[in-house]
Design a protein around this motif. Sequence first.
Motif, mmCIF file in Angstrom:
data_model
loop_
_atom_site.group_PDB
_atom_site.id
_atom_site.type_symbol
_atom_site.label_atom_id
_atom_site.label_comp_id
_atom_site.label_asym_id
_atom_site.label_seq_id
_atom_site.Cartn_x
_atom_site.Cartn_y
_atom_site.Cartn_z
ATOM 1 N N LEU A 20 28.238 60.846 77.618
ATOM 2 C CA LEU A 20 28.146 60.132 76.430
ATOM 3 C C LEU A 20 28.497 60.957 75.409
ATOM 4 O O LEU A 20 28.641 60.293 73.973
ATOM 5 C CB LEU A 20 26.427 59.908 76.146
ATOM 6 C CG LEU A 20 25.632 58.951 77.248
ATOM 7 C CD1 LEU A 20 24.300 58.733 76.965
ATOM 8 C CD2 LEU A 20 26.466 57.526 77.216
ATOM 9 N N ASP A 21 28.784 62.068 75.531
ATOM 10 C CA ASP A 21 29.309 63.058 74.389
ATOM 11 C C ASP A 21 30.418 62.569 73.617
ATOM 12 O O ASP A 21 30.339 62.581 72.436
ATOM 13 C CB ASP A 21 29.520 64.542 74.595
ATOM 14 C CG ASP A 21 28.140 65.083 75.047
ATOM 15 O OD1 ASP A 21 27.040 64.830 74.454
ATOM 16 O OD2 ASP A 21 28.248 66.229 75.552
ATOM 17 N N ARG A 22 31.401 61.877 74.284
ATOM 18 C CA ARG A 22 32.630 61.685 73.630
ATOM 19 C C ARG A 22 32.498 60.472 72.521
ATOM 20 O O ARG A 22 33.124 60.083 71.729
ATOM 21 C CB ARG A 22 33.616 61.332 74.501
ATOM 22 C CG ARG A 22 33.503 60.186 75.451
ATOM 23 C CD ARG A 22 34.480 59.974 76.851
ATOM 24 N NE ARG A 22 34.591 58.821 77.389
ATOM 25 C CZ ARG A 22 35.211 57.728 77.184
ATOM 26 N NH1 ARG A 22 36.212 57.673 76.171
ATOM 27 N NH2 ARG A 22 35.185 56.785 77.996
ATOM 28 N N PHE A 23 31.455 59.643 72.980
ATOM 29 C CA PHE A 23 30.796 58.609 72.187
ATOM 30 C C PHE A 23 29.869 58.931 71.108
ATOM 31 O O PHE A 23 30.282 58.643 70.107
ATOM 32 C CB PHE A 23 30.125 57.375 72.894
ATOM 33 C CG PHE A 23 30.989 56.843 74.048
ATOM 34 C CD1 PHE A 23 31.968 56.016 73.737
ATOM 35 C CD2 PHE A 23 30.551 57.148 75.336
ATOM 36 C CE1 PHE A 23 32.654 55.302 74.798
ATOM 37 C CE2 PHE A 23 31.480 56.760 76.372
ATOM 38 C CZ PHE A 23 32.587 56.050 76.140
ATOM 39 N N PHE A 24 28.983 59.690 71.360
ATOM 40 C CA PHE A 24 28.085 60.196 70.267
ATOM 41 C C PHE A 24 28.513 61.479 69.418
ATOM 42 O O PHE A 24 27.998 61.545 68.435
ATOM 43 C CB PHE A 24 26.810 60.603 71.001
ATOM 44 C CG PHE A 24 26.037 59.060 71.781
ATOM 45 C CD1 PHE A 24 26.710 57.817 71.397
ATOM 46 C CD2 PHE A 24 25.068 59.170 72.579
ATOM 47 C CE1 PHE A 24 25.833 56.931 71.913
ATOM 48 C CE2 PHE A 24 24.664 58.291 73.191
ATOM 49 C CZ PHE A 24 25.095 56.977 72.636
ATOM 50 N N ASN A 25 29.404 62.419 69.761
ATOM 51 C CA ASN A 25 29.666 63.352 69.192
ATOM 52 C C ASN A 25 30.269 63.334 67.799
ATOM 53 O O ASN A 25 29.818 63.920 66.762
ATOM 54 C CB ASN A 25 30.366 64.602 70.031
ATOM 55 C CG ASN A 25 29.321 65.288 70.912
ATOM 56 O OD1 ASN A 25 28.043 65.384 70.782
ATOM 57 N ND2 ASN A 25 29.913 66.233 71.666
ATOM 58 N N HIS A 137 19.102 55.340 68.594
ATOM 59 C CA HIS A 137 19.114 54.578 69.552
ATOM 60 C C HIS A 137 18.327 53.064 68.775
ATOM 61 O O HIS A 137 17.147 53.260 68.540
ATOM 62 C CB HIS A 137 18.622 54.698 71.013
ATOM 63 C CG HIS A 137 19.367 55.594 71.601
ATOM 64 N ND1 HIS A 137 20.670 55.546 72.006
ATOM 65 C CD2 HIS A 137 18.964 57.232 71.880
ATOM 66 C CE1 HIS A 137 21.181 56.688 72.620
ATOM 67 N NE2 HIS A 137 20.235 57.562 72.520
ATOM 68 N N TYR A 185 26.685 50.517 65.862
ATOM 69 C CA TYR A 185 27.786 50.900 66.780
ATOM 70 C C TYR A 185 27.432 50.236 68.103
ATOM 71 O O TYR A 185 26.229 50.391 68.327
ATOM 72 C CB TYR A 185 27.995 52.252 66.777
ATOM 73 C CG TYR A 185 28.413 52.768 65.543
ATOM 74 C CD1 TYR A 185 29.792 53.126 65.245
ATOM 75 C CD2 TYR A 185 27.318 53.560 64.732
ATOM 76 C CE1 TYR A 185 30.206 53.755 64.009
ATOM 77 C CE2 TYR A 185 27.830 54.036 63.383
ATOM 78 C CZ TYR A 185 29.239 54.132 63.154
ATOM 79 O OH TYR A 185 29.593 54.772 62.044
ATOM 80 N N TYR A 186 28.392 49.817 68.949
ATOM 81 C CA TYR A 186 28.027 49.423 70.158
ATOM 82 C C TYR A 186 27.207 48.324 70.258
ATOM 83 O O TYR A 186 26.052 48.283 70.793
ATOM 84 C CB TYR A 186 27.596 50.318 71.099
ATOM 85 C CG TYR A 186 28.692 51.787 70.951
ATOM 86 C CD1 TYR A 186 29.828 51.670 71.300
ATOM 87 C CD2 TYR A 186 27.867 53.037 70.452
ATOM 88 C CE1 TYR A 186 30.724 52.863 70.899
ATOM 89 C CE2 TYR A 186 28.886 53.962 70.354
ATOM 90 C CZ TYR A 186 30.148 53.985 70.575
ATOM 91 O OH TYR A 186 30.949 55.120 70.353
#
Length: 200
Positions: A20-25, A137, A185-186
Amino acid sequence: MYREKYDRIAGFYELLERPLDRFFNPLRESAVSLAEGKTLEIGVGTGKTLRYYPQDVELYAIDGSEKMLEMAKKRAKELGMDVKFKVAEAESLPFPDDFFDTVVSSFVFCTVPEPERAIEEIKRVLKPDGMAIFLEHTKSESELVNYLFLLPMKLILKPLLDDDPLRDTHKLVRKHFKVEKEEAYYSGVVRLIVAKNDKD
């Protein structure tokens, strides 16, 4: 209790989150880079946000899990950061009234046992017109997303980490703070909310 659960998985927590890091960072960076002055991060975990703070911030950080906090301390040392860490709960912050210019919460309120009380504590320790930054979230506006994605996640994460991704944290923030910016987001599964403490 979530504390014991996070203590148990602290050693491999980042491995679990890595997909998930590439989405959340990038969202962590957007949120944390807004911090100013004397700042508190609630639920700092392993310290994933630390590298994104402005250099002139005076940073305090708490977490309920001592094992997670140990990892955050190690990361701060590697980054050459002076952070004042404490083991503490969001519902009972060990700081005086009107103490902070900024409070940051990053993916925390899905786990906090008493979210209303935690929000009240954030208001208490924030200075009047202080800034509260929430990256959380949240329940989606789409019932289909909630049913097909968040509900299955809850069935897995609730017993594992006491994590409830179906909370209306955005509505709780709106109730207690003056929201200046809210970005979804999302399909609203994640929200970045920047708010002012409008207490008299």
